[in-house]
Scaffold this active site. Structure first.
Site, mmCIF file in Angstrom:
data_model
loop_
_atom_site.group_PDB
_atom_site.id
_atom_site.type_symbol
_atom_site.label_atom_id
_atom_site.label_comp_id
_atom_site.label_asym_id
_atom_site.label_seq_id
_atom_site.Cartn_x
_atom_site.Cartn_y
_atom_site.Cartn_z
ATOM 1 N N ASP A 73 0.855 -1.186 0.000
ATOM 2 C CA ASP A 73 0.000 0.000 0.000
ATOM 3 C C ASP A 73 0.891 1.237 0.000
ATOM 4 O O ASP A 73 1.775 1.370 0.859
ATOM 5 C CB ASP A 73 -0.880 -0.027 1.254
ATOM 6 C CG ASP A 73 -1.740 1.221 1.378
ATOM 7 O OD1 ASP A 73 -2.292 1.679 0.373
ATOM 8 O OD2 ASP A 73 -1.844 1.746 2.502
ATOM 9 N N ASP A 75 0.565 5.396 -0.064
ATOM 10 C CA ASP A 75 -0.438 6.430 0.146
ATOM 11 C C ASP A 75 0.236 7.792 0.064
ATOM 12 O O ASP A 75 1.233 8.021 0.748
ATOM 13 C CB ASP A 75 -1.051 6.230 1.540
ATOM 14 C CG ASP A 75 -2.453 6.778 1.594
ATOM 15 O OD1 ASP A 75 -2.644 7.926 1.131
ATOM 16 O OD2 ASP A 75 -3.343 6.081 2.086
ATOM 17 N N ASP A 264 3.355 1.193 3.313
ATOM 18 C CA ASP A 264 2.832 1.036 4.669
ATOM 19 C C ASP A 264 3.112 -0.415 5.096
ATOM 20 O O ASP A 264 2.437 -1.341 4.658
ATOM 21 C CB ASP A 264 1.338 1.345 4.675
ATOM 22 C CG ASP A 264 0.731 1.237 6.066
ATOM 23 O OD1 ASP A 264 1.345 0.585 6.952
ATOM 24 O OD2 ASP A 264 -0.356 1.797 6.269
#
Ligand SMILES: [Zn+2]
Ligand SMILES: [Zn+2]
Length: 366
Positions: A73, A75, A264
């Site tokens: 992930d 972001d 992450d």
């Protein structure tokens, strides 16, 4: 259009409706069953596990985990980009008014200019720089996965996450059965976290075997970053040796944000997580978790993940930040009634920056 993911019958599904909690531990086998779930429940967000289970609808302890895709992930909110303060909107928890944070405050303390309440939450309308920054991290990740871990491009699916970043799903059977700990090691590896000088030819007792440009993996990348082009190498090597172990360790750590992929870690290590279902819309933006295809550079989430139709609709808009969707600019709006394409209305409503117009008064009973 949402289709059933591979091995759908072994995955856990879940959903959320607007303004309500998460429903999970659902089992679905076909695209048809999935559509029934989406339509019957008028879901705002749909999720699917990266994990495979023999009994996906049982409680976690009884599901009988069989493996999971390897997921990363990225972001844009974790990239600490300077643009972020300019497109963060605070929304007062007391009166609901959206307002811009005072200069430089970002998401920190601020009082609502309308009612003075200090309580608020924040939402971001990520800009092109945010998208470009997140793409850069995806590219770093894909490079390390491909070059160092021999992951094939066709086994990596890159998706716009639906709001502020990207998800990379790796479907490679070598990783399917590995647990949280090994996934954490892969996460640290791609992020270039915890690199020790000894691996790069620098011991406390002195330097021997510093990396050469052109070596595979992190040694080659570190050589290129620290020990420079061929012409400068003899001098840079001399300087690195003279500066010693502590200085070398500090320089390695300093390389981490630029060389490593900023992912992450908690997402990658969680083998029981459910992720937004590919192809579905995000209730936080009205944009889709859309596959980016092979041309990540050419992918524009504000065009390619904006799947709601463009029919004109009326809303009361309060977006203090201007945004662009499908090549058109919108806002800023200060509480005015506007007619905008449905995709722009959906985006603002999902961000909490627009509401349906007040209904006309019902005709008086006769
Ligand atoms: Zn307020
Ligand atoms: Zn930005």
């Amino acid at each position: 259009m949402v289709g059933a993911p591979r091995s759908a019958g072994m995955r856990e599904f879940g959903y959320q409706r607007f303004n309500s909690g998460m429903v999970r531990h659902l089992s679905l086998r076909t695209a048809g069953e999935l559509r029934v779930m989406l339509v019957q429940n008028a879901v705002s967000d749909a999720y699917c596990s990266s994990g495979y289970y023999n009994f996906p609808d049982l409680p976690m302890a009884d599901k009988d985990w069989q493996g999971a895709d390897l997921v990363f992930d990225i972001d844009s909110k974790d990239l600490a980009l300077p643009c972020r303060a300019g497109h963060t909107v605070l929304k007062c928890a007391a009166c609901g008014a959206p307002f811009l944070p005072p200069d430089g405050a970002g998401e920190g303390p601020a009082a609502c200019p309308g009612c003075g309440s200090p309580r608020h939450d924040s939402r971001s309308l990520p800009c092109r720089d945010c998208v470009a920054g997140a793409k850069k991290e995806v590219a770093k990740l894909l490079r390390v996965l491909g070059e160092d871990l021999a992951v094939l491009p066709e086994d990596c699916a890159v998706y716009f996450s639906g709001n502020e970043g990207f998800h990379v799903h790796v479907d490679d059977e070598r990783f399917r059965g590995i647990g949280s700990g090994a996934r954490g090691e892969i996460a640290d590896y791609v992020a270039f976290r915890g690199a020790v000088p000894e691996r790069f030819g620098m011991a406390r007792s002195g330097a021997a075997g510093l990396p050469e440009a052109g070596e595979a993996g992190w040694r080659g990348r570190v050589a290129a970053a620290l020990l420079g082009p061929k012409s400068a190498r003899p001098r840079l090597v001399r300087e690195a040796k003279a500066a010693g172990y502590g200085a070398f360790a500090a320089r390695l750590a300093g390389l981490q944000p630029s060389l490593g992929a900023r992912i992450d870690r908690n997402v990658t290590t969680d083998v029981h997580r459910i992720f937004r279902l590919p192809g579905s819309l995000s209730g936080k933006s009205g944009l889709a978790k859309a596959p980016c295809g092979r041309d990540l550079d050419g992918f524009d989430p504000y065009r390619d993940a904006c799947l709601v139709d463009g029919d004109p609709v009326d809303v009361v808009a309060r977006s203090p930040v201007r945004f662009r969707l499908r090549g058109r600019g919108f806002g800023p709006y200060d509480g005015e009634a506007v007619t905008v394409p449905r995709f722009a209305a959906a985006y603002m409503i999902c961000k909490g920056l627009a509401t349906a117009p007040p209904r006309p008064p019902a005709p008086a009973p006769r």
